[in-house]
Design an enzyme around this catalytic site. Sequence first.
Site, mmCIF file in Angstrom:
data_model
loop_
_atom_site.group_PDB
_atom_site.id
_atom_site.type_symbol
_atom_site.label_atom_id
_atom_site.label_comp_id
_atom_site.label_asym_id
_atom_site.label_seq_id
_atom_site.Cartn_x
_atom_site.Cartn_y
_atom_site.Cartn_z
ATOM 1 C CB SER A 30 -0.874 0.016 1.260
ATOM 2 O OG SER A 30 -1.547 1.260 1.361
ATOM 3 C CE1 TYR A 44 -4.048 -1.700 5.764
ATOM 4 C CE2 TYR A 44 -3.145 0.345 4.887
ATOM 5 C CZ TYR A 44 -3.794 -0.864 4.695
ATOM 6 O OH TYR A 44 -4.181 -1.239 3.428
HETATM 7 P P1 NAI Z 1 -11.116 -5.902 1.889
HETATM 8 O O1 NAI Z 1 -11.185 -5.728 3.361
HETATM 9 O O2 NAI Z 1 -12.313 -5.646 1.047
HETATM 10 O O3 NAI Z 1 -10.601 -7.377 1.529
HETATM 11 C C1 NAI Z 1 -9.741 -8.080 2.349
HETATM 12 C C2 NAI Z 1 -10.132 -9.535 2.312
HETATM 13 O O4 NAI Z 1 -9.185 -10.255 3.127
HETATM 14 C C3 NAI Z 1 -11.518 -9.830 2.866
HETATM 15 O O5 NAI Z 1 -12.233 -10.655 1.970
HETATM 16 C C4 NAI Z 1 -11.239 -10.546 4.196
HETATM 17 O O6 NAI Z 1 -12.241 -11.508 4.530
HETATM 18 C C5 NAI Z 1 -9.910 -11.214 3.893
HETATM 19 N N1 NAI Z 1 -9.163 -11.552 5.099
HETATM 20 C C6 NAI Z 1 -8.964 -10.798 6.212
HETATM 21 N N2 NAI Z 1 -8.235 -11.465 7.112
HETATM 22 C C7 NAI Z 1 -7.939 -12.670 6.556
HETATM 23 C C8 NAI Z 1 -7.198 -13.794 6.992
HETATM 24 N N3 NAI Z 1 -6.624 -13.840 8.199
HETATM 25 N N4 NAI Z 1 -7.091 -14.855 6.151
HETATM 26 C C9 NAI Z 1 -7.681 -14.844 4.933
HETATM 27 N N5 NAI Z 1 -8.404 -13.805 4.470
HETATM 28 C C10 NAI Z 1 -8.528 -12.738 5.265
HETATM 29 O O7 NAI Z 1 -9.901 -4.983 1.397
HETATM 30 P P2 NAI Z 1 -9.554 -4.316 -0.028
HETATM 31 O O8 NAI Z 1 -9.913 -2.898 0.022
HETATM 32 O O9 NAI Z 1 -10.037 -5.171 -1.131
HETATM 33 O O10 NAI Z 1 -7.957 -4.411 0.064
HETATM 34 C C11 NAI Z 1 -7.303 -5.593 -0.328
HETATM 35 C C12 NAI Z 1 -5.823 -5.448 -0.081
HETATM 36 O O11 NAI Z 1 -5.317 -4.252 -0.673
HETATM 37 C C13 NAI Z 1 -5.417 -5.380 1.388
HETATM 38 O O12 NAI Z 1 -4.148 -5.996 1.546
HETATM 39 C C14 NAI Z 1 -5.282 -3.884 1.630
HETATM 40 O O13 NAI Z 1 -4.424 -3.610 2.711
HETATM 41 C C15 NAI Z 1 -4.683 -3.458 0.293
HETATM 42 N N6 NAI Z 1 -4.887 -2.068 -0.031
HETATM 43 C C16 NAI Z 1 -6.156 -1.566 -0.178
HETATM 44 C C17 NAI Z 1 -6.331 -0.239 -0.525
HETATM 45 C C18 NAI Z 1 -7.687 0.345 -0.677
HETATM 46 O O14 NAI Z 1 -7.796 1.593 -0.741
HETATM 47 N N7 NAI Z 1 -8.755 -0.454 -0.790
HETATM 48 C C19 NAI Z 1 -5.179 0.666 -0.740
HETATM 49 C C20 NAI Z 1 -3.913 0.025 -0.560
HETATM 50 C C21 NAI Z 1 -3.782 -1.283 -0.231
#
Ligand code: NAI
Length: 243
Positions: free
Chosen positions: A139, A149
């Site tokens: 990120s 984070y």
């Molecule tokens: P999100 O919260 O929608 O998706 C994360 C997914 O990971 C969820 O489906 C959740 O159930 C799963 N998860 C959480 N803990 C888990 C575990 N212990 N084992 C297996 N699965 C697990 O997040 P989003 O927005 O789709 O982000 C995805 C990735 O991108 C993350 O790594 C986030 O840090 C990164 N990111 C997101 C940004 C954003 O603005 N949305 C910006 C920069 C990075």
Amino acid sequence: MRFQDKVVVVTGAAQGIGEAYARALAAEGASVVVADLNAEAGEQVAGDIGGLFVRTDVSSHESAAALVEATVDRYGGIDGLVNNAAIYGEMQFDLLISVDWDYYRRFMSVNMDGALVMTRAVHPELQKRGGGSIVNQSSTAAYLYSGFYGLAKVGVNGLTQQLAHELGGMRIRGNAIAPGPTDTAATRTQAGDAAKELVKGLALKRMGQPEDMVGACLFLLSDESSWVTGQIIAVDGGQTFRP
Ligand code: NAI
């Protein structure tokens, strides 16, 4: 169809950016394994794309091993891994100097160590296929003040660079994508209206969409990037400058 006959595991693919990766990979011919804690949403995505859902906790060695076993049983091997899962949408706001220690340890075990736990479990399968590619989800928070984070994402960047060397001799590449603010349900929960202010500081004046991340991810997984490893690629609308 760059991923015909390829098997790719995407963690955290039940929703958000991981879901976009899973759908795009399947559309280009991959057999996709949706690895997530959320069984209901994960089953739905896997069903839509004709893939396999395996309920997985990326912080658990046992769970990672079970995921590998289920994947190899179904598809015969693994060619690619996307370490995208993280605690994000439901993340607690707190400071490094005061966050509850047990919460901090759990957070880091998922958001930083999860990529290592998964890599340790999956890399022997990549090696058996003659090599493969790992993409870690970082990120731009790694370059900005964002507390624990961001600290976890600094760890993901370091892991990416160090593992590239440990795995390179096995013809396994490892890179990371550093998204800027991206319009997912999790970001809407986290940032709310603050996202609108954030956008004003980007070179490109809009939030990213999950689909904006797909090009970089598929490039890094594909043979088009066969001499690219240890890199962290920002896909951030020009949010950050790095020397
Ligand atoms: P999100 O919260 O929608 O998706 C994360 C997914 O990971 C969820 O489906 C959740 O159930 C799963 N998860 C959480 N803990 C888990 C575990 N212990 N084992 C297996 N699965 C697990 O997040 P989003 O927005 O789709 O982000 C995805 C990735 O991108 C993350 O790594 C986030 O840090 C990164 N990111 C997101 C940004 C954003 O603005 N949305 C910006 C920069 C990075």
